[in-house]
Design a protein around this motif. Structure first.
Motif, PDB file in Angstrom:
ATOM      1  N   ALA A 199       0.847  -1.188   0.000  1.00 35.33           N
ATOM      2  CA  ALA A 199       0.000   0.000   0.000  1.00 35.33           C
ATOM      3  C   ALA A 199       0.887   1.244   0.000  1.00 35.33           C
ATOM      4  CB  ALA A 199      -0.905  -0.007   1.222  1.00 35.33           C
ATOM      5  N   PRO A 200       0.634   2.181  -0.910  1.00 35.41           N
ATOM      6  CA  PRO A 200       1.503   3.359  -0.990  1.00 35.41           C
ATOM      7  C   PRO A 200       1.330   4.289   0.208  1.00 35.41           C
ATOM      8  CG  PRO A 200      -0.297   3.547  -2.578  1.00 35.41           C
ATOM      9  CD  PRO A 200      -0.409   2.193  -1.936  1.00 35.41           C
ATOM     10  N   GLU A 201       2.461   4.825   0.659  1.00 33.75           N
ATOM     11  CA  GLU A 201       2.443   5.859   1.677  1.00 33.75           C
ATOM     12  C   GLU A 201       2.117   7.182   1.005  1.00 33.75           C
ATOM     13  OE1 GLU A 201       6.367   5.710   3.393  1.00 33.75           O
ATOM     14  OE2 GLU A 201       6.210   3.541   3.627  1.00 33.75           O
ATOM     15  N   ARG A 202       2.599   7.322  -0.221  1.00 30.42           N
ATOM     16  CA  ARG A 202       2.360   8.516  -1.028  1.00 30.42           C
ATOM     17  C   ARG A 202       2.187   8.071  -2.468  1.00 30.42           C
ATOM     18  NH1 ARG A 202       5.693  13.481   1.300  1.00 30.42           N
ATOM     19  NH2 ARG A 202       5.322  13.010   3.471  1.00 30.42           N
ATOM     20  N   GLY A 203       1.404   8.837  -3.203  1.00 32.15           N
ATOM     21  CA  GLY A 203       1.195   8.481  -4.593  1.00 32.15           C
ATOM     22  C   GLY A 203       0.850   9.685  -5.443  1.00 32.15           C
ATOM     23  N   PHE A 204       1.172   9.580  -6.712  1.00 29.33           N
ATOM     24  CA  PHE A 204       0.886  10.605  -7.705  1.00 29.33           C
ATOM     25  C   PHE A 204       0.580   9.886  -9.000  1.00 29.33           C
ATOM     26  CE2 PHE A 204       2.814  12.950 -11.318  1.00 29.33           C
ATOM     27  CZ  PHE A 204       1.968  14.046 -11.342  1.00 29.33           C
ATOM     28  N   THR A 205      -0.557  10.200  -9.601  1.00 27.50           N
ATOM     29  CA  THR A 205      -0.959   9.598 -10.872  1.00 27.50           C
ATOM     30  C   THR A 205      -1.506  10.693 -11.768  1.00 27.50           C
ATOM     31  OG1 THR A 205      -1.566   7.554  -9.749  1.00 27.50           O
ATOM     32  CG2 THR A 205      -2.457   7.868 -11.951  1.00 27.50           C
ATOM     33  N   MET A 206      -1.119  10.655 -13.040  1.00 26.20           N
ATOM     34  CA  MET A 206      -1.627  11.637 -13.982  1.00 26.20           C
ATOM     35  C   MET A 206      -1.531  11.093 -15.395  1.00 26.20           C
ATOM     36  SD  MET A 206      -0.614  15.639 -14.270  1.00 26.20           S
ATOM     37  CE  MET A 206      -1.909  16.383 -13.322  1.00 26.20           C
ATOM     38  N   ARG A 207      -2.422  11.569 -16.239  1.00 26.66           N
ATOM     39  CA  ARG A 207      -2.441  11.217 -17.655  1.00 26.66           C
ATOM     40  C   ARG A 207      -1.845  12.388 -18.439  1.00 26.66           C
ATOM     41  NH1 ARG A 207      -8.212  10.238 -19.888  1.00 26.66           N
ATOM     42  NH2 ARG A 207      -8.153  12.488 -20.003  1.00 26.66           N
ATOM     43  N   PHE A 208      -1.066  12.069 -19.479  1.00 28.48           N
ATOM     44  CA  PHE A 208      -0.384  13.084 -20.281  1.00 28.48           C
ATOM     45  C   PHE A 208      -0.613  12.809 -21.759  1.00 28.48           C
ATOM     46  CE2 PHE A 208       1.900  12.680 -16.318  1.00 28.48           C
ATOM     47  CZ  PHE A 208       2.103  14.000 -15.937  1.00 28.48           C
ATOM     48  N   THR A 209      -0.573  13.866 -22.560  1.00 34.19           N
ATOM     49  CA  THR A 209      -0.668  13.682 -24.008  1.00 34.19           C
ATOM     50  C   THR A 209       0.584  12.959 -24.483  1.00 34.19           C
ATOM     51  OG1 THR A 209       0.360  15.816 -24.461  1.00 34.19           O
ATOM     52  CG2 THR A 209      -2.057  15.760 -24.375  1.00 34.19           C
ATOM     53  N   SER A 210       0.401  12.117 -25.449  1.00 32.38           N
ATOM     54  CA  SER A 210       1.511  11.312 -25.962  1.00 32.38           C
ATOM     55  C   SER A 210       2.322  12.125 -26.963  1.00 32.38           C
ATOM     56  CB  SER A 210       0.972  10.024 -26.583  1.00 32.38           C
ATOM     57  OG  SER A 210       2.027   9.133 -26.831  1.00 32.38           O
ATOM     58  N   THR A 211       2.965  13.185 -26.433  1.00 31.90           N
ATOM     59  CA  THR A 211       3.772  14.102 -27.234  1.00 31.90           C
ATOM     60  C   THR A 211       5.050  14.408 -26.453  1.00 31.90           C
ATOM     61  OG1 THR A 211       2.818  16.063 -26.190  1.00 31.90           O
ATOM     62  CG2 THR A 211       1.699  15.219 -28.171  1.00 31.90           C
ATOM     63  N   PRO A 212       6.070  14.945 -27.115  1.00 27.79           N
ATOM     64  CA  PRO A 212       7.269  15.354 -26.367  1.00 27.79           C
ATOM     65  C   PRO A 212       6.938  16.353 -25.251  1.00 27.79           C
ATOM     66  CG  PRO A 212       7.769  15.287 -28.703  1.00 27.79           C
ATOM     67  CD  PRO A 212       6.277  15.072 -28.569  1.00 27.79           C
ATOM     68  N   ARG A 213       5.980  17.213 -25.493  1.00 25.96           N
ATOM     69  CA  ARG A 213       5.575  18.167 -24.452  1.00 25.96           C
ATOM     70  C   ARG A 213       4.967  17.434 -23.241  1.00 25.96           C
ATOM     71  NH1 ARG A 213       1.872  23.534 -25.389  1.00 25.96           N
ATOM     72  NH2 ARG A 213       2.275  24.415 -23.336  1.00 25.96           N
ATOM     73  N   GLY A 214       4.161  16.406 -23.503  1.00 27.32           N
ATOM     74  CA  GLY A 214       3.586  15.606 -22.412  1.00 27.32           C
ATOM     75  C   GLY A 214       4.666  14.897 -21.611  1.00 27.32           C
ATOM     76  N   ALA A 215       5.673  14.354 -22.307  1.00 24.64           N
ATOM     77  CA  ALA A 215       6.778  13.678 -21.628  1.00 24.64           C
ATOM     78  C   ALA A 215       7.563  14.661 -20.765  1.00 24.64           C
ATOM     79  CB  ALA A 215       7.704  13.014 -22.654  1.00 24.64           C
TER      80      ALA A 215
END
Length: 184
Positions: free
Chosen positions: A6-22
Motif C-alpha cells: 500500500a503506498p504511503e504517497r502516490g501521484f498519478t496523472m495522464r499526459f498527451t503522448s507528445t514530447p511536451r507531455g513527456a
C-alpha cells in the motif's frame, strides 16, 4: 498480477503522448519528489527524474497511438519508489535485456540507463486494455539516502549534498559527464 505494498504517497496523472507531455511528466515527478522531501538537486530526485524522462520519452516514441494518452504513476511504499509509465501500444514491447546500443546512433540507450539506475525494472501488460506498463523501482533506505550502484562515482561536490551519504546514487550531472555507469 503481483501485489504491491500500500503506498504511503502516490501521484498519478495522464499526459498527451507528445514530447511536451513527456517533458511535463518529468517536471511534475521532480516537483512531487521535492514536495515529498527529496529536493531537486538530491540524488533521489535527479535519479527518479532521469528514469521518468527515459520511460516517458519511450512511451511517446515507441508507445504512441494517435488519440491516446500515456499515464504516469509514482508511489512511495515501504522505502521504495516505483515509477510506472503506461501506454496503449501492446505490439511494441521493449526487450527485458536491452541490446548494446549502436555507438554511432544518437538514441537507444534509455533502457540501459534505466537498468543502471534502478534497483529493478520491467514490463507488464495492461490487464484491462491493450498496452503495457514499463516500471522501475528505487529503494531509499532509512534516512532517505539512496543506495550506491556498482561502478558509480560519488558526485563531484559531496559537500553540496548536506548530510547525504557520499556513496549514494550518482547525480544526473555526474552521469551526463560520463562518470557513472556509462563513463568514457
Amino acid at each position: 498480477m503481483p501485489q504491491h505494498p500500500a503506498p504511503e504517497r502516490g501521484f498519478t496523472m495522464r499526459f498527451t503522448s507528445t514530447p511536451r507531455g513527456a517533458r511535463l511528466a518529468r517536471r511534475l515527478v521532480s516537483h512531487r519528489l521535492n514536495d515529498w522531501g527529496h529536493p531537486y538537486t538530491t540524488p533521489v530526485n535527479e535519479t527518479l527524474t532521469l528514469i521518468t524522462a527515459e520511460l516517458t520519452a519511450n512511451a511517446v516514441r515507441h508507445g504512441h497511438v494517435p488519440g491516446r494518452d500515456f499515464h504516469v504513476q509514482l508511489t512511495l511504499a515501504e522505502g521504495t519508489f516505483r515509477i510506472e509509465v503506461t501506454d496503449t501500444r501492446a505490439e511494441k514491447q521493449p526487450s527485458p535485456t536491452p541490446p548494446p546500443p549502436n555507438p554511432l546512433s544518437e538514441s537507444g540507450r534509455g533502457l540501459l540507463l534505466v537498468a543502471a539506475l534502478a534497483d529493478d525494472w520491467g514490463i507488464t501488460p495492461r490487464p484491462v486494455a491493450p498496452g503495457k506498463t514499463v516500471w522501475a523501482r528505487l529503494r531509499v533506505p532509512t534516512g532517505g539516502h539512496a543506495h550506491a550502484h556498482p561502478g558509480a562515482s560519488p558526485p563531484a561536490d559531496s559537500a553540496s549534498m548536506q548530510g547525504h551519504n557520499a556513496e549514494t546514487v550518482p547525480a544526473t550531472s555526474s552521469l551526463l559527464r560520463g562518470r557513472g555507469a556509462f563513463g568514457k
